[in-house]
Design a protein around this motif. Sequence first.
Motif, PDB file in Angstrom:
ATOM      1  N   THR A  33      23.838   2.875 -13.154  1.00 11.74           N
ATOM      2  CA  THR A  33      22.963   3.180 -12.002  1.00 11.74           C
ATOM      3  C   THR A  33      23.284   4.534 -11.384  1.00 11.74           C
ATOM      4  O   THR A  33      22.377   5.249 -10.980  1.00 11.74           O
ATOM      5  CB  THR A  33      23.047   2.118 -10.878  1.00 11.74           C
ATOM      6  N   ARG A  38      21.530   9.995 -10.390  1.00 16.26           N
ATOM      7  CA  ARG A  38      21.740  11.458 -10.490  1.00 16.26           C
ATOM      8  C   ARG A  38      20.589  12.119 -11.258  1.00 16.26           C
ATOM      9  O   ARG A  38      20.184  13.224 -10.943  1.00 16.26           O
ATOM     10  CB  ARG A  38      23.101  11.765 -11.130  1.00 16.26           C
ATOM     11  N   ASN A  59      27.827   6.425   0.432  1.00 13.78           N
ATOM     12  CA  ASN A  59      27.207   5.147   0.797  1.00 13.78           C
ATOM     13  C   ASN A  59      26.332   4.614  -0.334  1.00 13.78           C
ATOM     14  O   ASN A  59      25.948   5.367  -1.240  1.00 13.78           O
ATOM     15  CB  ASN A  59      26.322   5.330   2.039  1.00 13.78           C
ATOM     16  N   VAL A  61      22.918   3.456  -2.000  1.00 12.89           N
ATOM     17  CA  VAL A  61      21.499   3.801  -1.907  1.00 12.89           C
ATOM     18  C   VAL A  61      20.735   2.510  -1.548  1.00 12.89           C
ATOM     19  O   VAL A  61      21.158   1.422  -1.949  1.00 12.89           O
ATOM     20  CB  VAL A  61      21.083   4.373  -3.293  1.00 12.89           C
ATOM     21  N   GLY A  87      27.704  -0.602 -12.780  1.00 12.48           N
ATOM     22  CA  GLY A  87      27.442  -0.108 -11.414  1.00 12.48           C
ATOM     23  C   GLY A  87      26.325  -0.843 -10.699  1.00 12.48           C
ATOM     24  O   GLY A  87      25.868  -0.397  -9.648  1.00 12.48           O
ATOM     25  N   TYR A  88      25.877  -1.938 -11.248  1.00 13.97           N
ATOM     26  CA  TYR A  88      24.866  -2.774 -10.587  1.00 13.97           C
ATOM     27  C   TYR A  88      25.113  -4.206 -10.977  1.00 13.97           C
ATOM     28  O   TYR A  88      25.306  -4.463 -12.164  1.00 13.97           O
ATOM     29  CB  TYR A  88      23.455  -2.362 -11.003  1.00 13.97           C
ATOM     30  N   ARG A  90      26.107  -4.017  -6.714  1.00 17.69           N
ATOM     31  CA  ARG A  90      27.251  -3.548  -5.929  1.00 17.69           C
ATOM     32  C   ARG A  90      27.314  -4.176  -4.557  1.00 17.69           C
ATOM     33  O   ARG A  90      28.056  -3.702  -3.695  1.00 17.69           O
ATOM     34  CB  ARG A  90      27.150  -2.034  -5.732  1.00 17.69           C
ATOM     35  N   GLN A  94      22.333  -7.176  -3.621  1.00 17.68           N
ATOM     36  CA  GLN A  94      21.907  -6.676  -4.945  1.00 17.68           C
ATOM     37  C   GLN A  94      22.079  -7.755  -6.010  1.00 17.68           C
ATOM     38  O   GLN A  94      21.287  -7.854  -6.941  1.00 17.68           O
ATOM     39  CB  GLN A  94      22.714  -5.440  -5.336  1.00 17.68           C
ATOM     40  N   ARG A 164      31.638  15.950 -10.651  1.00 16.24           N
ATOM     41  CA  ARG A 164      30.598  15.370  -9.817  1.00 16.24           C
ATOM     42  C   ARG A 164      30.767  15.800  -8.364  1.00 16.24           C
ATOM     43  O   ARG A 164      31.879  15.911  -7.884  1.00 16.24           O
ATOM     44  CB  ARG A 164      30.658  13.841  -9.901  1.00 16.24           C
ATOM     45  N   ARG A 175      33.790   6.133  -0.701  1.00 20.83           N
ATOM     46  CA  ARG A 175      33.283   5.246  -1.762  1.00 20.83           C
ATOM     47  C   ARG A 175      34.182   4.021  -1.914  1.00 20.83           C
ATOM     48  O   ARG A 175      33.697   2.934  -2.218  1.00 20.83           O
ATOM     49  CB  ARG A 175      33.169   6.015  -3.085  1.00 20.83           C
TER      50      ARG A 175
HETATM   51  P1  AMP Z   1      28.870   5.915  -9.680  1.00 22.15           P
HETATM   52  O1  AMP Z   1      28.420   6.964 -10.648  1.00 22.15           O
HETATM   53  O2  AMP Z   1      28.749   4.533 -10.282  1.00 22.15           O
HETATM   54  O3  AMP Z   1      30.237   6.168  -9.119  1.00 22.15           O
HETATM   55  O4  AMP Z   1      27.844   5.949  -8.451  1.00 22.15           O
HETATM   56  C1  AMP Z   1      27.730   7.104  -7.652  1.00 22.15           C
HETATM   57  C2  AMP Z   1      26.997   6.792  -6.378  1.00 22.15           C
HETATM   58  O5  AMP Z   1      25.657   6.356  -6.674  1.00 22.15           O
HETATM   59  C3  AMP Z   1      27.590   5.672  -5.536  1.00 22.15           C
HETATM   60  O6  AMP Z   1      28.656   6.121  -4.706  1.00 22.15           O
HETATM   61  C4  AMP Z   1      26.359   5.228  -4.720  1.00 22.15           C
HETATM   62  O7  AMP Z   1      26.094   6.148  -3.669  1.00 22.15           O
HETATM   63  C5  AMP Z   1      25.231   5.372  -5.735  1.00 22.15           C
HETATM   64  N1  AMP Z   1      25.039   4.107  -6.475  1.00 22.15           N
HETATM   65  C6  AMP Z   1      25.387   3.825  -7.759  1.00 22.15           C
HETATM   66  N2  AMP Z   1      25.076   2.562  -8.085  1.00 22.15           N
HETATM   67  C7  AMP Z   1      24.513   2.022  -6.970  1.00 22.15           C
HETATM   68  C8  AMP Z   1      24.002   0.740  -6.646  1.00 22.15           C
HETATM   69  N3  AMP Z   1      24.015  -0.287  -7.518  1.00 22.15           N
HETATM   70  N4  AMP Z   1      23.489   0.563  -5.393  1.00 22.15           N
HETATM   71  C9  AMP Z   1      23.461   1.545  -4.492  1.00 22.15           C
HETATM   72  N5  AMP Z   1      23.948   2.773  -4.716  1.00 22.15           N
HETATM   73  C10 AMP Z   1      24.475   3.017  -5.946  1.00 22.15           C
END
Ligand code: AMP
Length: 222
Positions: A33, A38, A59, A61, A87-88, A90, A94, A164, A175
């Motif tokens: 996710t 991104r 935060n 999304v 990543g989903y 979270r 959700q 990043r 985070r």
């Molecule tokens: P990651 O690449 O998994 O570390 O995600 C980077 C950022 O994307 C997180 O810190 C959140 O802001 C957002 N993000 C990723 N996955 C989710 C999700 N399932 N729900 C909400 N925001 C997300």
Amino acid sequence: MKQEYIFIGPPGSGKGTQTKKLSEEYKLPHIDTGALLREEIASGSDEGKLADSFISKGNLVPLNLVANIIKNRLKKDDCQNGFILDGYPRSTEQALALDDILAEIDKDSDTKPIVFYFKIDEELLIERLVNRISCKDCGEIYNLKTMNIQGNKCPKCGGELIRRNDDTEEVAKKRFDTYFRETAPLIDLYQKRGWLTTLDASLEIETIYKNLKGAIKGNVHS
Ligand code: AMP
């Protein structure tokens, strides 16, 4: 049998590395996710702009924005035999949204996902995050402290290595707060359902991968 795998763990616990390996070997789509968001930001869309305002602060999304992205992705043909969710979900809300999405997608089967929890001592993780660099083209992840990386070219494919925007110490700390507040309760939720498998994420990459595949083969829920 459809294979549905969900990965939960704190930022920097190595989910990305393991899920990429698994996706290549098992020929299942790796749905990350953070990476999808991104991409949305890079496209310049309104959703991307909104997502950016949350991501840059560490935060989550908003629920519906991510749920729509996931739903559309899971409906694609390449997810017919299963998928790897990195990543989903979270948060508890959700997880409940995902229940609805899976009820719709899997209405003709009784597939139950396996949830892998990457358990690790969190103290080292901020250091890991701020030393993390990844390839813009192939997504390979490197650690500047433990690997000898010369210049900014990916040793695997020659692509550009980038850091990043949210891998700064300040945003990384935020985070973590978000993870403990929103995501950690899912461990209990999935444990109660009997879907959870815990992996020791402090081990070597290859050992974790071996344990992961062993758990999948045995379909063990521990
Ligand atoms: P990651 O690449 O998994 O570390 O995600 C980077 C950022 O994307 C997180 O810190 C959140 O802001 C957002 N993000 C990723 N996955 C989710 C999700 N399932 N729900 C909400 N925001 C997300």
